[in-house]
Design an enzyme around this catalytic site. Structure first.
Site, PDB file in Angstrom:
ATOM      1  N   SER A   1      30.102  33.887  37.370  1.00 41.23           N
ATOM      2  CA  SER A   1      30.982  34.858  36.749  1.00 41.23           C
ATOM      3  C   SER A   1      30.462  36.256  36.986  1.00 41.23           C
ATOM      4  CB  SER A   1      31.114  34.586  35.245  1.00 41.23           C
ATOM      5  OG  SER A   1      29.849  34.613  34.618  1.00 41.23           O
ATOM      6  N   CYS A   2      31.353  37.222  36.864  1.00 40.75           N
ATOM      7  CA  CYS A   2      31.001  38.625  37.043  1.00 40.75           C
ATOM      8  C   CYS A   2      31.861  39.417  36.068  1.00 40.75           C
ATOM      9  CB  CYS A   2      31.260  39.045  38.491  1.00 40.75           C
ATOM     10  SG  CYS A   2      30.412  40.561  38.976  1.00 40.75           S
ATOM     11  N   ASP A   3      31.269  39.849  34.974  1.00 42.32           N
ATOM     12  CA  ASP A   3      32.028  40.452  33.894  1.00 42.32           C
ATOM     13  C   ASP A   3      31.215  41.557  33.237  1.00 42.32           C
ATOM     14  OD1 ASP A   3      34.101  37.979  33.521  1.00 42.32           O
ATOM     15  OD2 ASP A   3      32.055  37.238  33.725  1.00 42.32           O
TER      16      ASP A   3
ATOM     17  N   GLU B   1      32.875  45.653  38.879  1.00 44.53           N
ATOM     18  CA  GLU B   1      33.348  44.329  39.296  1.00 44.53           C
ATOM     19  C   GLU B   1      34.215  44.486  40.536  1.00 44.53           C
ATOM     20  OE1 GLU B   1      32.059  42.048  37.545  1.00 44.53           O
ATOM     21  OE2 GLU B   1      31.572  43.140  35.706  1.00 44.53           O
TER      22      GLU B   1
ATOM     23  N   ARG C   1      38.315  33.802  32.484  1.00 46.36           N
ATOM     24  CA  ARG C   1      37.102  34.446  31.991  1.00 46.36           C
ATOM     25  C   ARG C   1      37.429  35.721  31.220  1.00 46.36           C
ATOM     26  NH1 ARG C   1      35.030  34.625  37.140  1.00 46.36           N
ATOM     27  NH2 ARG C   1      34.522  36.838  36.822  1.00 46.36           N
TER      28      ARG C   1
END
Length: 268
Positions: A20-22, A107, A254
């Site tokens: 994930s990238c948040d 992001e 997400r």
């Protein structure tokens, strides 16, 4: 109020391995104390060296240049001290904080605007430049948008032979407020957050609640046939691809899960 905390958190993605990238930010009254909390996780390649580095404040001479990952650009007269989390092979940063209490993270997103595969400023370069040159979240945003309009964004964000290129969304925060900045090529829209919480992921999320925008944004959308010119203008709806890449499609869940998690822990 205390300086925003630069933290990291992980949320399990779909599939056998977390991915994930948040980013998220929480401001009063969603924080238990009068503080601002900023966090980011990342899905950089697992074998990539990630450094935590400190760069002191500096004064530069007129005409000085700074070599970013691909481009050499004009240096600012003064730069703030920064703490950065950065892939070792490039100049920019995934996230960081400066001596004014400004935090920034980014992001990757893909939009209707074509990707710039030529050498330009990486989103990670823009993160570092914003921190070095911005004394507030608003100033950091203005640094990014000015550089974006002048130099564009592009170039591969991985050291691998196969290029990996994207546009960027940014979350910027200081002691008083936060901003979401979303981009499509040289075009952009920004949303101000004065209280509560906000998160971003690998997708456009600014709808019609736009606080500031590129002066040619709506005309660009109208001229391309993406927006009729009348009625509500939603940046996410107008500039998102009709068929989302798998990474952006996976980010939808997400983004909503992160939003719900922040709601559940508001004030905690």
């Amino acid at each position: 109020p205390s300086v925003p905390a630069l933290t990291q958190f992980r949320m399990a993605g779909q599939g056998p391995a977390p991915s994930s990238c948040d980013c998220f930010v929480a401001l009063p009254p969603h924080t238990a104390s009068p503080a601002v909390i900023f966090g980011k996780n990342s899905d950089r390649p697992r074998d990539e060296v990630q450094e935590i580095v400190y760069v002191p404040a500096a004064t530069h001479r007129p005409g000085d240049k700074v070599q970013c990952t691909y481009l050499e650009i004009e240096q600012a007269e003064r730069t703030h001290a920064v703490v950065l989390s950065r892939p070792a092979w490039l100049w920019g940063a995934e996230m960081g904080a400066n001596d004014c209490g400004v935090c920034v993270g980014n992001e990757g997103v893909w939009t209707r605007e074509p990707l710039g595969e030529g050498e330009a400023l990486l989103g990670m370069d823009l993160v570092r430049l914003a921190l070095e040159r911005g004394g507030s979240a608003r100033e950091a945003l203005e640094v990014i948008t000015a550089l974006l309009e002048r130099y564009g964004q592009g170039g591969s964000c991985k050291e691998e032979p196969v290029p990996f290129v994207y546009h960027n969304t940014f979350l910027l925060a200081d002691r008083a407020e936060a901003w979401v900045l979303e981009t499509a090529g040289r075009y952009w829209a920004a949303q101000r957050i004065r209280e509560g919480s906000r998160n971003i992921s690998n997708q456009l999320s600014i709808g019609s609640d736009i606080t500031a925008e590129h002066p040619g944004l709506r005309e660009r959308a109208r001229s391309q046939g993406w927006w009729g010119g009348d009625g509500e203008f939603s940046f996410a709806q107008v500039f998102s691809l009709q068929k989302q890449p798998p990474r952006m499609e996976a980010a939808r869940a997400r983004f909503h899960a992160g939003k719900e998690l922040l709601r559940q822990h508001a004030g905690g």
